[in-house]
Write a protein that holds these residues in place. Sequence first.
Motif, short mmCIF file in Angstrom:
data_model
loop_
_atom_site.label_atom_id
_atom_site.label_comp_id
_atom_site.label_asym_id
_atom_site.label_seq_id
_atom_site.Cartn_x
_atom_site.Cartn_y
_atom_site.Cartn_z
N GLY A 1 0.79 -1.22 0.00
CA GLY A 1 0.00 0.00 0.00
C GLY A 1 0.82 1.27 0.00
O GLY A 1 0.34 2.31 -0.43
N PHE A 2 2.05 1.21 0.50
CA PHE A 2 2.90 2.40 0.59
C PHE A 2 4.15 2.21 -0.26
O PHE A 2 4.72 1.12 -0.29
CB PHE A 2 3.34 2.65 2.03
CG PHE A 2 2.24 3.09 2.94
CD1 PHE A 2 2.02 4.44 3.19
CD2 PHE A 2 1.41 2.16 3.53
CE1 PHE A 2 1.01 4.85 4.03
CE2 PHE A 2 0.38 2.56 4.38
CZ PHE A 2 0.18 3.91 4.62
N SER A 3 4.60 3.28 -0.89
CA SER A 3 5.86 3.20 -1.60
C SER A 3 7.00 3.06 -0.58
O SER A 3 6.85 3.43 0.59
CB SER A 3 6.06 4.45 -2.48
OG SER A 3 5.91 5.61 -1.71
N ASN A 4 8.12 2.50 -1.02
CA ASN A 4 9.23 2.18 -0.11
C ASN A 4 9.65 3.34 0.77
O ASN A 4 9.85 3.20 1.97
CB ASN A 4 10.44 1.70 -0.91
CG ASN A 4 10.30 0.25 -1.27
OD1 ASN A 4 9.53 -0.48 -0.62
ND2 ASN A 4 11.01 -0.18 -2.29
N ASP A 5 9.79 4.53 0.15
CA ASP A 5 10.30 5.67 0.93
C ASP A 5 9.24 6.23 1.88
O ASP A 5 9.51 7.15 2.64
CB ASP A 5 10.87 6.75 0.00
CG ASP A 5 9.87 7.15 -1.06
OD1 ASP A 5 8.72 6.63 -1.04
OD2 ASP A 5 10.23 7.97 -1.94
N ALA A 6 8.03 5.69 1.80
CA ALA A 6 6.98 6.17 2.71
C ALA A 6 6.70 5.17 3.82
O ALA A 6 5.79 5.38 4.63
CB ALA A 6 5.69 6.43 1.91
N MET A 7 7.47 4.09 3.90
CA MET A 7 7.24 3.10 4.96
C MET A 7 7.63 3.70 6.31
O MET A 7 8.60 4.45 6.42
CB MET A 7 8.07 1.83 4.69
CG MET A 7 7.67 1.08 3.43
SD MET A 7 6.05 0.26 3.50
CE MET A 7 6.52 -1.30 4.25
N ALA A 8 6.87 3.36 7.32
CA ALA A 8 7.12 3.87 8.67
C ALA A 8 8.06 2.91 9.39
O ALA A 8 8.05 1.72 9.12
CB ALA A 8 5.82 3.98 9.43
N ASP A 9 8.91 3.46 10.29
CA ASP A 9 9.80 2.54 11.02
C ASP A 9 9.37 2.39 12.47
O ASP A 9 10.18 2.23 13.36
CB ASP A 9 11.26 2.97 10.90
CG ASP A 9 11.50 4.33 11.54
OD1 ASP A 9 10.49 4.95 11.93
OD2 ASP A 9 12.66 4.73 11.67
N LEU A 10 8.05 2.41 12.67
CA LEU A 10 7.53 2.17 14.01
C LEU A 10 7.86 0.75 14.45
O LEU A 10 7.63 -0.20 13.71
CB LEU A 10 6.00 2.34 13.99
CG LEU A 10 5.47 3.76 13.93
CD1 LEU A 10 3.97 3.74 13.63
CD2 LEU A 10 5.73 4.49 15.24
N PRO A 11 8.41 0.57 15.65
CA PRO A 11 8.71 -0.79 16.12
C PRO A 11 7.43 -1.51 16.55
O PRO A 11 6.42 -0.88 16.83
CB PRO A 11 9.60 -0.54 17.34
CG PRO A 11 9.14 0.78 17.87
CD PRO A 11 8.75 1.59 16.65
N VAL A 12 7.49 -2.85 16.57
CA VAL A 12 6.41 -3.61 17.19
C VAL A 12 6.66 -3.59 18.70
O VAL A 12 7.76 -3.90 19.18
CB VAL A 12 6.39 -5.06 16.66
CG1 VAL A 12 5.35 -5.88 17.42
CG2 VAL A 12 6.10 -5.06 15.16
N LEU A 13 5.64 -3.18 19.44
CA LEU A 13 5.80 -3.02 20.89
C LEU A 13 5.81 -4.38 21.59
O LEU A 13 5.07 -5.28 21.21
CB LEU A 13 4.64 -2.18 21.45
CG LEU A 13 4.57 -0.73 20.96
CD1 LEU A 13 3.26 -0.08 21.42
CD2 LEU A 13 5.77 0.06 21.46
N PRO A 14 6.65 -4.53 22.62
CA PRO A 14 6.55 -5.73 23.44
C PRO A 14 5.20 -5.75 24.17
O PRO A 14 4.61 -4.69 24.40
CB PRO A 14 7.71 -5.59 24.43
CG PRO A 14 8.08 -4.14 24.41
CD PRO A 14 7.66 -3.59 23.08
N MET A 15 4.73 -6.95 24.52
CA MET A 15 3.39 -7.06 25.10
C MET A 15 3.24 -6.23 26.38
O MET A 15 2.16 -5.72 26.66
CB MET A 15 3.06 -8.53 25.37
CG MET A 15 2.47 -9.24 24.18
SD MET A 15 1.01 -8.43 23.46
CE MET A 15 -0.31 -9.05 24.49
N GLU A 16 4.31 -6.09 27.15
CA GLU A 16 4.21 -5.31 28.38
C GLU A 16 3.77 -3.87 28.11
O GLU A 16 3.26 -3.20 28.99
CB GLU A 16 5.59 -5.26 29.06
CG GLU A 16 6.08 -6.59 29.59
CD GLU A 16 6.41 -6.49 31.07
OE1 GLU A 16 7.24 -5.64 31.40
OE2 GLU A 16 5.82 -7.25 31.87
N GLU A 17 4.00 -3.42 26.89
CA GLU A 17 3.69 -2.01 26.59
C GLU A 17 2.35 -1.82 25.88
O GLU A 17 1.99 -0.69 25.55
CB GLU A 17 4.82 -1.41 25.75
CG GLU A 17 6.09 -1.26 26.58
CD GLU A 17 7.23 -0.64 25.80
OE1 GLU A 17 6.98 0.15 24.88
OE2 GLU A 17 8.39 -0.98 26.13
#
Lengths: 433, 433
Positions: B330-346
Amino acid sequence: MKDVNVGICGLGTVGGGTFNVLKRNADQIAGRAGCNIRISRIASRTAREDLELGDITFTTDIFDVVNDPDVDIVVELIGGYETARELVMAAINNGKHVVTANKALIAVHGNEIFEAAEAKGVIVAFEAGVAGGIPVIKAVREGLAGNRIDWIAGIINGTGNFILTEMRAGREFADVLKEAQALGYAEADPTFDVEGIDAAHKLTILASTGFGVPLQFEKAYTEGISGITPYDITHAEGLGYRIKHLGIARRRDSGIELRVHPTLVPKDNLIAQVDGVLNAVLVDGDAVGQTMYYGPGAGDEATASAVIADLVDVARAVANNSTQRVPYLGFSNDAMADLPVLPMEEIQSAYYLRIQALDHPGVLAKVASILSEQGINIESIVQKESELEDGRIPVIILTHTVQERQVNLAIEELEALADVDGRVVRIRAENFS
Amino acid sequence: MKDVNVGICGLGTVGGGTFNVLKRNADQIAGRAGCNIRISRIASRTAREDLELGDITFTTDIFDVVNDPDVDIVVELIGGYETARELVMAAINNGKHVVTANKALIAVHGNEIFEAAEAKGVIVAFEAGVAGGIPVIKAVREGLAGNRIDWIAGIINGTGNFILTEMRAGREFADVLKEAQALGYAEADPTFDVEGIDAAHKLTILASTGFGVPLQFEKAYTEGISGITPYDITHAEGLGYRIKHLGIARRRDSGIELRVHPTLVPKDNLIAQVDGVLNAVLVDGDAVGQTMYYGPGAGDEATASAVIADLVDVARAVANNSTQRVPYLGFSNDAMADLPVLPMEEIQSAYYLRIQALDHPGVLAKVASILSEQGINIESIVQKESELEDGRIPVIILTHTVQERQVNLAIEELEALADVDGRVVRIRAENFS
């Protein structure tokens, strides 16, 4: 990154929503479209002091937008038939792509518009015209492209669904309509919504997208909800049904059923659970079976969501100089079907019939005999206690599926019986099988 | 009309369904695609005597298909990870477009596959990998393109939903699982379905499509339904909730929640009404609000419906020699977000907690005090009559939304209380607001 220039005509509810969402989500939308979707011009009869237009050219003449050589895509959000038609045709003739939220325009003038657009090689997109923010046109046109679509049934007018939802508490139609008007859900003249005209516009578009038939709004049957009473709603509930104002399009060998009317639907069907102003469209395809699409059918940003989804599709084509096109109604011209829209007498449905019988011996036998002679099979028949002590006994019948002609004939005969008082109440019923 | 040649790898359930639907609806599909989607080659380990292959070349070596210069689009329906990966990579390297129903492959190897496909300019489409026949990938990737997607919650494993639906009648998990296996809904080894791995594959793909983050299946949290008891199902119902096995992906400022686990959902939410083997995906976008997509998540022709929808999209590009592409996720490469996957505790959630308290004075006060110290607000607390006359009193707590870390700490302290017997039962709850 390339700019694709958009000109917006109309800055009312949906226009304002489109402006705001395009601005708020600009980065993300560019990331999806692969280009900047830039509003270069806006035309509206009245200015919107609440919107910061920045360096966007603002004019009051909508035709300035379609004549602006810098505009790639015209977004038509003025509504109505004639001026919108002129505007869209002028845009097409100027080689511009069009995105519109105007269901009336597409349902009534769509064939002509698509013909002109095809000749010019431009796209006309109208996702926002049907079921607001629910991407149901894309689902039917592309997501279910492998299927022969057999029928589509939708709650596609939020005002009517709100009214019927509230009436379940025992309130009268007129009372709830007033509330809907006070809440801004219904217009001062509610005809379009409550008489099914708005729903028939949307249904016409859905049917053509599903079945590949030309748009034929003028042949759609519409019946409103103003005649529905809390009394019938309660009795339908007792039979396990809920009354919804449905648009139903069904493909038969002999033609297409295209009809909007109050409909009993089984309470345990998911579509019966769709309450308030929300919309839902149930689609039956020969491969996939039944799928349903649910969400807000109106609202500034919900409708803007659909406008912008179309803009992203169109802008991607513009940015790529691509001539690849999804056909307007899903099918290429030479693949369109010439199935006629069937007259109502030829549709098939189940029926809820309510008769006020006089308390004479043998009346039930006479009723059953008339139905039987017309070939109408009875699913259930309930004789109620008279609530009014006036000697009139409500008899409620649920029939199996039968042709409407037989039911019309039966009703005529039933109303002619000396044992039956007044008109027979008739509400169609669907079991979605 | 142009022919676009398709090679099918794998002729099992979905392969057979795809063959049958492509044949049955050939005219209509051509009318939509603007070209003939012609199966030119099929490879499968075992022949299917029930299918009339006519003049289609049949081989047992799937690599024959990807090496066939006449094949434009490879349909990968063999399933599994490694051979499928090799096959798809070989197809891409040969410049062929790929359509796959393989969620495991995309969830685990998708980033690598898309990178290779991008370099070759070919399309890789995977609608059939998520929620079977429901065109939800297209909805999220294109139909909601104007939105910032905030969360996605789905019933995306029919086996698990069937089991939880049947358990509402008071049946035990193991008992219903046996029935599901007898009905062919569950495999002999049901781990993939009931432990949430299959759902996590699909959720991973949905999350990446919605949020524009790379596929990170290995960071998804999975918790199965084998520990759910009819007892908790009944008590959840009493609180107005139904237990569903949901995949939930949520965007937060600090990262992405990516988790599959049993979840209490309000009974009056439409998704709670989705029963049996059916699937539904609820999507929340900032502009549109909540929309839902419902239908069959598995089955030969339902899945084929999604495979063919992808084929139509790809074939249209092939027939037009078009390089216009919707980005894979859905997004072009340069528009990808680098949000991490949160650990379950968070993650943040509401919680259903069930404690077996011993009948000592003051135990409720101690429980309330522990929750309060961890900053956990109580939505409702119910102390039940003991059913077992063993002096253990079930205490059921529904919390407001809070960070999972606090709940873990509170559970540790609760289980350490002398007044609490055994483990605390913890099921997450969502109100979709």
